[in-house]
Design a protein around this motif. Structure first.
Motif, PDB file in Angstrom:
ATOM      1  N   UNK A  97       0.778  -1.225   0.000  1.00  0.00           N
ATOM      2  CA  UNK A  97       0.000   0.000   0.000  1.00  0.00           C
ATOM      3  C   UNK A  97       0.809   1.273   0.000  1.00  0.00           C
ATOM      4  N   UNK A  98       2.158   1.165   0.016  1.00  0.00           N
ATOM      5  CA  UNK A  98       3.027   2.339  -0.005  1.00  0.00           C
ATOM      6  C   UNK A  98       4.037   2.179  -1.133  1.00  0.00           C
ATOM      7  N   UNK A  99       3.969   3.062  -2.128  1.00  0.00           N
ATOM      8  CA  UNK A  99       4.837   2.979  -3.295  1.00  0.00           C
ATOM      9  C   UNK A  99       5.398   4.357  -3.628  1.00  0.00           C
ATOM     10  N   UNK A 100       6.594   4.360  -4.248  1.00  0.00           N
ATOM     11  CA  UNK A 100       7.213   5.603  -4.713  1.00  0.00           C
ATOM     12  C   UNK A 100       7.526   5.481  -6.207  1.00  0.00           C
ATOM     13  N   UNK A 101       7.223   6.543  -6.933  1.00  0.00           N
ATOM     14  CA  UNK A 101       7.421   6.578  -8.375  1.00  0.00           C
ATOM     15  C   UNK A 101       8.240   7.805  -8.743  1.00  0.00           C
ATOM     16  N   UNK A 102       9.267   7.605  -9.572  1.00  0.00           N
ATOM     17  CA  UNK A 102      10.064   8.709 -10.110  1.00  0.00           C
ATOM     18  C   UNK A 102       9.736   8.870 -11.589  1.00  0.00           C
ATOM     19  N   UNK A 103       9.611  10.112 -12.035  1.00  0.00           N
ATOM     20  CA  UNK A 103       9.403  10.345 -13.467  1.00  0.00           C
ATOM     21  C   UNK A 103      10.044  11.665 -13.872  1.00  0.00           C
ATOM     22  N   UNK A 104      10.420  11.742 -15.148  1.00  0.00           N
ATOM     23  CA  UNK A 104      11.045  12.960 -15.656  1.00  0.00           C
ATOM     24  C   UNK A 104      11.057  12.969 -17.161  1.00  0.00           C
ATOM     25  N   UNK A 105      11.429  14.113 -17.725  1.00  0.00           N
ATOM     26  CA  UNK A 105      11.450  14.248 -19.182  1.00  0.00           C
ATOM     27  C   UNK A 105      11.877  15.627 -19.601  1.00  0.00           C
ATOM     28  N   UNK A 106      11.015  16.296 -20.375  1.00  0.00           N
ATOM     29  CA  UNK A 106      11.364  17.559 -20.988  1.00  0.00           C
ATOM     30  C   UNK A 106      11.460  18.737 -20.047  1.00  0.00           C
ATOM     31  N   UNK A 107      10.913  18.623 -18.835  1.00  0.00           N
ATOM     32  CA  UNK A 107      10.982  19.759 -17.919  1.00  0.00           C
ATOM     33  C   UNK A 107      12.256  19.775 -17.082  1.00  0.00           C
TER      34      UNK A 107
END
Length: 228
Positions: A97-107
């Motif tokens: 029930x506890x998750x971490x997500x990283x995301x990135x791109x053009x910014x």
């Protein structure tokens, strides 16, 4: 998928293919949502296989995929974003029930989101600025997040504190939210090379070394780096 049962095929739709059934399509995830009405740019399963993320130009969508029946997979979150996402990855799954997500791109920023799926709550807990477009992200079991950008820079951020099993809001210290984290930067042909591919050495019985990092770029060079 982590259980090696499904492939996610993403283009103008996100189709789930059953590997054990001649790769038959068993579910089109965004059929009703029509994410961005454009090609989905990236997707990823969580380490424990309980959630699945996909992103496009202006949306990040998270699905609950715990059920053994793809028809019962449900959308948990739909989050608006301000730039095209080129890479995303989940952190280590420590607590249900506890998750971490990283995301990135053009910014030129890596965002870390915390999801408390049982409560259906999400929160942005950290922003890591970069100097160029972000091409790839990988997160190992020790909590080390690696970032590859278009300027030839590989950044390694120590996010092991997120493995505590506590939500960030329950922690007694706030300096992590401010991005004061241990960070290592490696460069290769700075300004003349884009880092396009990263991969941590997987944990296995023969060699439990999650500090080996494979790096590839537009300069045609492949490196294996020991970060111990």
């Amino acid at each position: 998928s982590p259980n090696s049962q499904y492939w996610a095929l993403v283009d103008d739709q996100t189709r789930m293919l059953d590997i054990n059934n001649e790769c038959a399509c068993v579910r089109v995830l965004d059929e009703s949502n029509a994410i961005d009405h454009i090609i989905v740019t990236t997707s990823a399963w969580s380490e424990d296989g309980s959630v699945f993320a996909l992103a496009g130009k202006s949306n990040l969508i998270i699905y609950d995929v715990k059920s053994s029946s793809p028809n019962k997979w449900e959308q948990l979150f739909s989050i608006s974003i301000n730039a095209t996402v080129s890479s995303l990855c989940w952190g280590p799954s420590i607590k249900k029930g506890l998750q971490y997500l990283a995301f990135g791109g053009g910014n030129k920023t890596v965002a870390i989101l915390e999801f408390r799926t049982h409560e259906q709550i999400w929160e942005s807990v950290l922003q890591i600025p970069c100097k160029a477009h972000i091409n790839d992200l990988v997160w190992n079991g020790k909590g080390m997040l690696c970032i590859g950008d278009d300027d030839g820079i590989v950044s390694v951020a120590d996010l092991s504190y997120l493995k505590s099993g506590k939500a960030v809001s329950e922690m007694n210290y706030n300096w992590q939210r401010q991005g004061i984290i241990s960070q290592l930067k490696l460069t290769r042909n700075l300004g003349r090379n884009g880092i396009t591919s990263l991969c941590w050495h997987p944990k296995c019985e023969l060699r439990n070394n999650q500090d080996l990092l494979a790096v590839g770029g537009t300069d045609g060079i492949f490196e294996l780096i020991d970060l111990t």
